[in-house]
Design an enzyme around this catalytic site. Structure first.
Site, PDB file in Angstrom:
ATOM      1  N   HIS A  14       4.682  -0.526   4.095  1.00  0.00           N
ATOM      2  CA  HIS A  14       5.888  -1.331   3.981  1.00  0.00           C
ATOM      3  C   HIS A  14       5.887  -2.064   2.638  1.00  0.00           C
ATOM      4  CE1 HIS A  14       4.308  -5.492   5.686  1.00  0.00           C
ATOM      5  NE2 HIS A  14       3.529  -5.011   4.755  1.00  0.00           N
ATOM      6  N   CYS A  23       3.009  -8.607  -2.049  1.00  0.00           N
ATOM      7  CA  CYS A  23       3.517  -7.910  -0.858  1.00  0.00           C
ATOM      8  C   CYS A  23       4.903  -7.322  -1.094  1.00  0.00           C
ATOM      9  CB  CYS A  23       3.539  -8.839   0.358  1.00  0.00           C
ATOM     10  SG  CYS A  23       1.883  -9.217   0.947  1.00  0.00           S
ATOM     11  N   HIS A  27       2.699  -0.997   0.016  1.00  0.00           N
ATOM     12  CA  HIS A  27       1.292  -0.981   0.424  1.00  0.00           C
ATOM     13  C   HIS A  27       1.243  -0.671   1.917  1.00  0.00           C
ATOM     14  CE1 HIS A  27       2.665  -5.033   1.374  1.00  0.00           C
ATOM     15  NE2 HIS A  27       1.713  -5.077   2.275  1.00  0.00           N
ATOM     16  N   HIS A  29      -0.891  -0.892   5.903  1.00  0.00           N
ATOM     17  CA  HIS A  29      -1.792  -1.635   6.778  1.00  0.00           C
ATOM     18  C   HIS A  29      -2.238  -0.724   7.916  1.00  0.00           C
ATOM     19  CE1 HIS A  29      -0.914  -5.678   5.204  1.00  0.00           C
ATOM     20  NE2 HIS A  29       0.348  -5.296   5.113  1.00  0.00           N
ATOM     21  N   ASP A  66       4.451   4.887  13.598  1.00  0.00           N
ATOM     22  CA  ASP A  66       3.182   5.376  13.065  1.00  0.00           C
ATOM     23  C   ASP A  66       3.387   6.333  11.884  1.00  0.00           C
ATOM     24  OD1 ASP A  66       0.380   5.641  12.986  1.00  0.00           O
ATOM     25  OD2 ASP A  66       0.454   7.419  14.269  1.00  0.00           O
ATOM     26  N   HIS A  67       2.718   6.031  10.788  1.00  0.00           N
ATOM     27  CA  HIS A  67       2.751   6.846   9.571  1.00  0.00           C
ATOM     28  C   HIS A  67       4.148   6.945   8.960  1.00  0.00           C
ATOM     29  CE1 HIS A  67      -1.332   7.834  10.708  1.00  0.00           C
ATOM     30  NE2 HIS A  67      -1.514   8.387   9.540  1.00  0.00           N
ATOM     31  N   GLU A 112      -1.750  -7.643  11.093  1.00  0.00           N
ATOM     32  CA  GLU A 112      -1.636  -6.808   9.888  1.00  0.00           C
ATOM     33  C   GLU A 112      -2.955  -6.783   9.111  1.00  0.00           C
ATOM     34  OE1 GLU A 112       1.578  -8.213   7.386  1.00  0.00           O
ATOM     35  OE2 GLU A 112       0.159  -9.449   6.272  1.00  0.00           O
TER      36      GLU A 112
HETATM   37 ZN   LIG Z   1       1.889  -5.982   4.093  1.00  0.00          ZN
END
Ligand SMILES: [Zn+2]
Length: 123
Positions: A14, A23, A27, A29, A66-67, A112
């Site tokens: 995200h 942020c 990037h 998580h 997911d992904h 996160e």
């Molecule tokens: Zn983040």
């Protein structure tokens, strides 16, 4: 009142639009999601809901995240994909899945990182 908690993980990328820091950049998580559900009635086995079934229902929601690059999927095209908003999304979707079983989602906690989590709950 009985409560059950299960934990699932997913991976997703995200970026936080308008965030004044790193942020803001793309990037990823390894998100950890804790879900607690609650209800009054046990079945004839003495279970609120089979953990296996609960996990299946949670995973139906997690599969939508997911992904993925979260900023590219609904509802995060217009809602910043913060841990808070992800928790609220999972809460709402899972409540829809569990409503006809007489079970309510009590809270969703989205980690996160190992040190940072957000909780969404209602009422
Ligand atoms: Zn983040």
């Amino acid at each position: 009142m009985y409560e059950l908690t299960t934990i699932v993980d997913f991976e997703a990328a995200h970026r936080l639009a308008d965030y004044p820091g790193k942020c803001n950049r793309l990037h990823g998580h390894n998100w950890k999601v804790e879900v607690t559900v609650a209800g009054e009635e046990l079945d004839n086995l003495g279970m609120l809901i089979d953990f296996r079934v609960l996990k299946q229902e949670v995973n139906k929601v997690i599969e939508t995240l997911d992904h993925y690059y979260l900023n590219e999927i609904e509802p995060f095209r217009t809602v910043n994909p913060t841990a808070e908003n992800i928790a609220k999304y999972i809460y709402g979707e899972l409540n829809n899945h569990l409503a006809d079983r007489g079970i309510a989602v009590k809270l969703v906690k989205v980690w996160e990182s190992s040190h940072s989590a957000a909780v969404y709950q209602e009422g």
